[in-house]
Design an enzyme around this catalytic site. Structure first.
Site, mmCIF file in Angstrom:
data_model
loop_
_atom_site.group_PDB
_atom_site.id
_atom_site.type_symbol
_atom_site.label_atom_id
_atom_site.label_comp_id
_atom_site.label_asym_id
_atom_site.label_seq_id
_atom_site.Cartn_x
_atom_site.Cartn_y
_atom_site.Cartn_z
ATOM 1 C CG HIS A 87 -1.987 -1.102 1.081
ATOM 2 N ND1 HIS A 87 -2.704 -1.570 2.156
ATOM 3 C CD2 HIS A 87 -2.393 -1.842 0.011
ATOM 4 C CE1 HIS A 87 -3.536 -2.532 1.752
ATOM 5 N NE2 HIS A 87 -3.346 -2.719 0.454
ATOM 6 C CB CYS B 114 4.768 17.361 -7.014
ATOM 7 S SG CYS B 114 3.890 18.649 -7.924
HETATM 8 N N1 APR Z 1 -1.535 -7.552 18.057
HETATM 9 C C1 APR Z 1 -2.316 -8.330 17.256
HETATM 10 N N2 APR Z 1 -3.379 -7.845 16.573
HETATM 11 C C2 APR Z 1 -3.653 -6.527 16.706
HETATM 12 C C3 APR Z 1 -2.886 -5.658 17.522
HETATM 13 C C4 APR Z 1 -1.791 -6.231 18.221
HETATM 14 N N3 APR Z 1 -1.007 -5.493 19.030
HETATM 15 N N4 APR Z 1 -3.420 -4.400 17.438
HETATM 16 C C5 APR Z 1 -4.478 -4.490 16.599
HETATM 17 N N5 APR Z 1 -4.616 -5.754 16.164
HETATM 18 C C6 APR Z 1 -5.580 -6.276 15.187
HETATM 19 C C7 APR Z 1 -6.934 -5.643 15.235
HETATM 20 O O1 APR Z 1 -7.776 -6.358 16.121
HETATM 21 C C8 APR Z 1 -7.390 -5.753 13.770
HETATM 22 O O2 APR Z 1 -8.133 -6.954 13.563
HETATM 23 O O3 APR Z 1 -5.044 -5.946 13.924
HETATM 24 C C9 APR Z 1 -6.101 -5.835 12.971
HETATM 25 C C10 APR Z 1 -5.846 -4.598 12.121
HETATM 26 O O4 APR Z 1 -6.828 -4.589 11.110
HETATM 27 P P1 APR Z 1 -7.091 -3.233 10.311
HETATM 28 O O5 APR Z 1 -7.209 -2.123 11.284
HETATM 29 O O6 APR Z 1 -8.210 -3.500 9.360
HETATM 30 O O7 APR Z 1 -5.734 -2.982 9.512
HETATM 31 P P2 APR Z 1 -5.252 -3.704 8.185
HETATM 32 O O8 APR Z 1 -5.732 -5.127 8.127
HETATM 33 O O9 APR Z 1 -3.803 -3.476 8.085
HETATM 34 O O10 APR Z 1 -6.004 -2.848 7.054
HETATM 35 C C11 APR Z 1 -5.673 -3.096 5.705
HETATM 36 O O11 APR Z 1 -6.948 -1.136 5.061
HETATM 37 O O12 APR Z 1 -7.544 1.076 5.313
HETATM 38 C C12 APR Z 1 -6.731 0.207 4.625
HETATM 39 O O13 APR Z 1 -4.727 0.849 3.627
HETATM 40 C C13 APR Z 1 -5.288 0.518 4.865
HETATM 41 O O14 APR Z 1 -3.428 -1.030 4.825
HETATM 42 C C14 APR Z 1 -4.701 -0.783 5.401
HETATM 43 C C15 APR Z 1 -5.712 -1.807 4.937
#
Ligand code: APR
Length: 268
Positions: free
Chosen positions: A120, A128
């Site tokens: 990502h 720019c």
């Molecule tokens: N240890 C383990 N799991 C964790 C921790 C931790 N310390 N902190 C948070 N989590 C879990 C949360 O419970 C959640 O299920 O990590 C997960 C993160 O999920 P998202 O917030 O959806 O993030 P991600 O999967 O990286 O999102 C993918 O979405 O918005 C776009 O571009 C953005 O790259 C991102 C993509």
């Protein structure tokens, strides 16, 4: 408790004996470094609409767009890799991570010493829209202090820091915004590694966003065993050989210490 110890022992042994271990991380990898994730209870998309991460938002609501990214950039550069990033770097140094695929844009894997395929993009640089010149993302931070308070007081306006110093065009973060294609080279690397994996480890991702969330599917289709380290349930938990409903740094450190007992050099 005993069950968890046995699960870590079993997972660490499988990792150490894997022929092609591939790791796939999401924002949950960096919450223990103080950076918010997106979809858990305190995630960014619980406080702002996902539509903010679009070029349309940059054009229609520039103050909201620029403040959102300035707020994230300031925290990104103030954050440090956590023990989970460091454990993955140590495992990679010992040849136990064939490829690290990340959805994260914070650069913390790289700062811990890992190479990472960034699906990502990155928030470490901005570019720019007019001339394409790229800059360190700290350039996007307002020079004057008090900009966050100004925003809270409704007095915030994007300033000259959001304009390209070379041509005056609008600067944008080098992240993949919603509606944009993933970087082709990174996507190809991630797909090839996922298909070749015999162990695929998901860390800190809800697996909610495509096409990145196809990577574990490619791995399963190729016969890999799946491990999921995530504080909340994911759609693939039922197809995982190991599920750790736990914090990433703790589990990854436990695996590192099983494979390299403290006091023994981190070499497989
Ligand atoms: N240890 C383990 N799991 C964790 C921790 C931790 N310390 N902190 C948070 N989590 C879990 C949360 O419970 C959640 O299920 O990590 C997960 C993160 O999920 P998202 O917030 O959806 O993030 P991600 O999967 O990286 O999102 C993918 O979405 O918005 C776009 O571009 C953005 O790259 C991102 C993509």
């Amino acid at each position: 408790m005993r069950e968890r110890i046995e699960l870590v022992d079993d997972f660490a042994a499988a990792w150490q004996n894997a022929g092609c271990p591939v790791v796939f991380t999401g924002a949950g990898m960096s919450t223990e470094s103080g950076l918010p994730d997106f979809r858990s209870a305190r995630g960014l998309w619980k406080r702002r609409p996902e539509s903010l991460a679009t070029l349309d938002a940059l054009q229609r609501i520039p103050a909201e767009f620029y403040f959102f990214y300035q707020w994230r950039i300031a925290r990104l550069w103030a954050a440090a890799p956590n023990a989970g990033h460091e454990a993955l770097a140590a495992l990679a140094d010992a040849g136990l991570v064939r490829r690290l695929i990340t959805q994260n844009v914070d650069g913390l894997h790289q700062r811990a010493g890992s190479e990472a395929t960034e699906l990502h993009g990155t928030l470490r640089t901005v570019s720019c829209l007019r001339c394409g010149a790229a800059y360190d993302s700290r350039r996007l931070l307002p020079a004057a202090p008090g900009w966050e308070e100004a925003y809270q007081a409704g007095r915030y306006l994007p300033g000259r820091e959001c304009a390209c110093p070379a041509c005056g065009g609008s600067l944008r973060p080098d992240v993949v915004l919603f509606g944009e294609a993933l970087p082709p080279a990174a996507w190809d690397e991630a797909v090839n590694a996922s298909k070749a994996a015999d162990l695929f480890v998901v860390v800190g991702s809800s697996l909610a966003v495509g096409p990145a969330n196809l990577c574990p599917e490619f791995a399963l289709a190729g016969g890999a065993r799946l491990a999921i380290i995530n504080q909340e349930a994911t759609s693939l938990d039922g197809r995982a050989a190991w599920v750790f409903r736990d914090k990433a740094a703790g589990v990854l450190t436990a695996v590192r210490e099983r494979i390299f007992p403290p006091g023994v050099e981190d070499k497989a």
